[in-house]
Design a protein around this motif. Structure first.
Motif, PDB file in Angstrom:
ATOM      1  N   MET A  43       0.849  -1.204   0.000  1.00 20.17           N
ATOM      2  CA  MET A  43       0.000   0.000   0.000  1.00 20.17           C
ATOM      3  C   MET A  43       0.878   1.245   0.000  1.00 20.17           C
ATOM      4  O   MET A  43       1.797   1.376   0.802  1.00 20.17           O
ATOM      5  N   ARG A  44       0.582   2.157  -0.911  1.00 19.46           N
ATOM      6  CA  ARG A  44       1.305   3.422  -0.961  1.00 19.46           C
ATOM      7  C   ARG A  44       0.484   4.494  -0.236  1.00 19.46           C
ATOM      8  O   ARG A  44      -0.743   4.494  -0.297  1.00 19.46           O
ATOM      9  N   ILE A  45       1.196   5.386   0.447  1.00 23.22           N
ATOM     10  CA  ILE A  45       0.557   6.444   1.224  1.00 23.22           C
ATOM     11  C   ILE A  45       0.746   7.766   0.489  1.00 23.22           C
ATOM     12  O   ILE A  45       1.869   8.124   0.116  1.00 23.22           O
ATOM     13  N   GLY A  46      -0.344   8.490   0.279  1.00 27.43           N
ATOM     14  CA  GLY A  46      -0.242   9.721  -0.491  1.00 27.43           C
ATOM     15  C   GLY A  46      -1.025  10.871   0.100  1.00 27.43           C
ATOM     16  O   GLY A  46      -1.663  10.759   1.148  1.00 27.43           O
ATOM     17  N   VAL A  47      -0.956  11.979  -0.596  1.00 26.02           N
ATOM     18  CA  VAL A  47      -1.733  13.165  -0.260  1.00 26.02           C
ATOM     19  C   VAL A  47      -2.431  13.647  -1.524  1.00 26.02           C
ATOM     20  O   VAL A  47      -2.037  13.307  -2.640  1.00 26.02           O
ATOM     21  N   ALA A  48      -3.477  14.443  -1.324  1.00 22.32           N
ATOM     22  CA  ALA A  48      -4.245  14.973  -2.455  1.00 22.32           C
ATOM     23  C   ALA A  48      -4.086  16.480  -2.520  1.00 22.32           C
ATOM     24  O   ALA A  48      -3.920  17.159  -1.499  1.00 22.32           O
ATOM     25  N   CYS A  49      -4.133  17.010  -3.731  1.00 19.26           N
ATOM     26  CA  CYS A  49      -4.118  18.460  -3.919  1.00 19.26           C
ATOM     27  C   CYS A  49      -4.854  18.804  -5.202  1.00 19.26           C
ATOM     28  O   CYS A  49      -5.054  17.945  -6.066  1.00 19.26           O
ATOM     29  N   ARG A  58       9.083  12.777   2.881  1.00 17.71           N
ATOM     30  CA  ARG A  58       9.287  11.735   1.878  1.00 17.71           C
ATOM     31  C   ARG A  58       9.572  10.371   2.497  1.00 17.71           C
ATOM     32  O   ARG A  58       9.530   9.357   1.797  1.00 17.71           O
ATOM     33  N   ASP A  59       9.852  10.331   3.795  1.00 16.68           N
ATOM     34  CA  ASP A  59      10.017   9.052   4.480  1.00 16.68           C
ATOM     35  C   ASP A  59       8.686   8.323   4.650  1.00 16.68           C
ATOM     36  O   ASP A  59       8.658   7.127   4.938  1.00 16.68           O
ATOM     37  N   PHE A  60       7.570   9.053   4.441  1.00 14.72           N
ATOM     38  CA  PHE A  60       6.248   8.487   4.663  1.00 14.72           C
ATOM     39  C   PHE A  60       5.350   8.575   3.426  1.00 14.72           C
ATOM     40  O   PHE A  60       4.556   7.679   3.163  1.00 14.72           O
ATOM     41  N   ILE A  61       5.477   9.660   2.656  1.00 10.97           N
ATOM     42  CA  ILE A  61       4.596   9.919   1.511  1.00 10.97           C
ATOM     43  C   ILE A  61       5.285   9.525   0.211  1.00 10.97           C
ATOM     44  O   ILE A  61       6.387   9.991  -0.085  1.00 10.97           O
ATOM     45  N   ASN A  62       4.622   8.674  -0.584  1.00  6.46           N
ATOM     46  CA  ASN A  62       5.203   8.278  -1.875  1.00  6.46           C
ATOM     47  C   ASN A  62       4.172   8.269  -3.001  1.00  6.46           C
ATOM     48  O   ASN A  62       4.358   7.622  -4.033  1.00  6.46           O
ATOM     49  N   LEU A 117       7.293   9.522  -6.837  1.00 10.27           N
ATOM     50  CA  LEU A 117       5.867   9.474  -6.543  1.00 10.27           C
ATOM     51  C   LEU A 117       5.087   8.728  -7.613  1.00 10.27           C
ATOM     52  O   LEU A 117       5.313   8.917  -8.813  1.00 10.27           O
ATOM     53  N   SER A 118       4.179   7.888  -7.186  1.00  5.60           N
ATOM     54  CA  SER A 118       3.137   7.409  -8.091  1.00  5.60           C
ATOM     55  C   SER A 118       2.051   8.480  -8.121  1.00  5.60           C
ATOM     56  O   SER A 118       1.948   9.305  -7.214  1.00  5.60           O
ATOM     57  N   ILE A 119       1.239   8.463  -9.182  1.00  4.29           N
ATOM     58  CA  ILE A 119       0.261   9.533  -9.402  1.00  4.29           C
ATOM     59  C   ILE A 119      -1.144   8.969  -9.569  1.00  4.29           C
ATOM     60  O   ILE A 119      -1.349   7.952 -10.225  1.00  4.29           O
ATOM     61  N   GLY A 120      -2.097   9.657  -8.967  1.00  3.74           N
ATOM     62  CA  GLY A 120      -3.510   9.434  -9.244  1.00  3.74           C
ATOM     63  C   GLY A 120      -4.106  10.759  -9.695  1.00  3.74           C
ATOM     64  O   GLY A 120      -3.567  11.823  -9.385  1.00  3.74           O
ATOM     65  N   TYR A 136      -3.809   2.280  -2.635  1.00  6.25           N
ATOM     66  CA  TYR A 136      -3.390   3.659  -2.375  1.00  6.25           C
ATOM     67  C   TYR A 136      -4.262   4.249  -1.276  1.00  6.25           C
ATOM     68  O   TYR A 136      -5.494   4.176  -1.354  1.00  6.25           O
ATOM     69  N   THR A 137      -3.624   4.810  -0.262  1.00  6.27           N
ATOM     70  CA  THR A 137      -4.333   5.504   0.809  1.00  6.27           C
ATOM     71  C   THR A 137      -3.900   6.964   0.763  1.00  6.27           C
ATOM     72  O   THR A 137      -2.708   7.269   0.869  1.00  6.27           O
ATOM     73  N   VAL A 138      -4.868   7.863   0.596  1.00  2.00           N
ATOM     74  CA  VAL A 138      -4.582   9.262   0.277  1.00  2.00           C
ATOM     75  C   VAL A 138      -5.178  10.190   1.335  1.00  2.00           C
ATOM     76  O   VAL A 138      -6.384  10.143   1.597  1.00  2.00           O
ATOM     77  N   ILE A 139      -4.345  11.019   1.940  1.00  4.92           N
ATOM     78  CA  ILE A 139      -4.801  12.021   2.900  1.00  4.92           C
ATOM     79  C   ILE A 139      -5.385  13.187   2.119  1.00  4.92           C
ATOM     80  O   ILE A 139      -4.685  13.831   1.325  1.00  4.92           O
ATOM     81  N   GLU A 140      -6.673  13.458   2.335  1.00  3.28           N
ATOM     82  CA  GLU A 140      -7.371  14.493   1.566  1.00  3.28           C
ATOM     83  C   GLU A 140      -7.955  15.525   2.531  1.00  3.28           C
ATOM     84  O   GLU A 140      -9.024  15.330   3.103  1.00  3.28           O
ATOM     85  N   VAL A 141      -7.227  16.622   2.707  1.00  2.00           N
ATOM     86  CA  VAL A 141      -7.651  17.712   3.597  1.00  2.00           C
ATOM     87  C   VAL A 141      -7.360  19.042   2.905  1.00  2.00           C
ATOM     88  O   VAL A 141      -6.670  19.094   1.886  1.00  2.00           O
ATOM     89  N   LYS A 142      -7.863  20.127   3.474  1.00  2.00           N
ATOM     90  CA  LYS A 142      -7.499  21.446   2.965  1.00  2.00           C
ATOM     91  C   LYS A 142      -5.996  21.643   3.115  1.00  2.00           C
ATOM     92  O   LYS A 142      -5.382  21.133   4.053  1.00  2.00           O
TER      93      LYS A 142
END
Length: 264
Positions: free
Chosen positions: A1-7, A23-27, A54-57, A240-246
């Motif tokens: 599982m890859r951990i990501g963020v959204a923008c 970058r030790d946590f987000i990829n 980074l992988s991309i969604g 993929y698990t993505v943190i989606e916040v403001k």
């Protein structure tokens, strides 16, 4: 599982700076791109994206309506999605995510199956359009929530709707990776349904939080989201698990999710 963020597309530069500090946590990075014209805004950052590994969604426009009643417009949405797939090929996205859409409330509640069949038809039309492409990413569809007031309502707000869609698009998945499920924790808080039965279809999880009244994307664990609910989402085994916040809450939310993962 890859951990990501959204923008959103115009937040890409700032978000990459935050990712570099974590970058030790987000990829993984999920970028909201609404139009073909916006795709060019991402091109200047492709080298940095590759440098960070980074992988991309890609999150497509909220205006897309898979259950559109007017057939020619529904066909146009399918073509638009395939055009977006073609436009973002240089990013090599792992998936494109969309919402199921919206309908007149009284008509949807009176004849829900008709609108769900429209969505099924949309995915078959999308399949036809995507066959022309050399690289086809996973296509996911995300759970939503009820709108308060007004004549329109979101669709894709219950487990049963998705079960119907997935059951009736099995032939598509024999050839393409679509449609699959994107589970949003914040939207689930607002719709209060149990989506755990969709585990076999789950490719993406959005870790989001809200007040319980509106989808306001607050800092993780500062709203209604509990550790138990986040654990249940992780247990759906997404790729993929993505943190989606403001954006103003992103760095603190990364820290909170990182601490959560250390605990489990």
């Amino acid at each position: 599982m890859r951990i990501g963020v959204a923008c959103l597309y115009y937040e890409t530069e700032k978000t990459l700076e935050i990712i570099e500090r974590n970058r030790d946590f987000i990829n993984h990075l999920e970028i909201g791109i609404d139009t073909v014209a916006q795709i060019d805004k991402i091109a200047p950052f492709i080298d940095k994206i590759e440098e960070l590994g980074l992988s991309i969604g890609v999150h497509l426009a909220m205006e897309i309506n898979t259950c559109e009643e007017i057939e020619c417009i529904r066909s146009s949405w399918a073509k638009f999605c395939s055009d977006m797939c073609r436009g973002v090929e240089f990013l090599k996205p792992e998936y494109l995510n969309l919402h199921m859409g919206y309908a007149m409330k009284n008509r949807f509640l009176k004849d829900k199956k008709r609108y769900l069949n429209n969505s099924v038809d949309f995915f078959f039309k999308l399949q036809e359009n995507l066959e022309q492409l050399s690289r086809i990413p996973v296509i996911t569809v995300e759970n939503s929530y009820s709108l308060k007031g007004g004549d329109l309502m979101n669709t894709g707000i219950s487990t049963g709707e998705f079960e119907y869609i997935f059951e009736n698009t099995r032939k598509i998945r024999e050839k393409f990776d679509m449609p699959y499920f994107c589970f949003d924790t914040g939207h689930c808080i607002l719709s209060e349904d149990d989506y755990s039965t969709l585990k076999e279809y789950t490719k993406v999880v959005h870790i989001s939080d809200c007040s319980g009244e509106v989808d306001n994307h607050v800092e993780i664990f500062s709203g209604r989201l509990t550790g138990e609910e986040l654990q249940a989402a992780i247990d759906m085994s997404p790729d993929y698990t993505v943190i989606e916040v403001k954006s103003e809450y992103l760095e603190n939310s990364i820290t909170r999710v990182k601490e959560f993962f250390k605990i489990i």
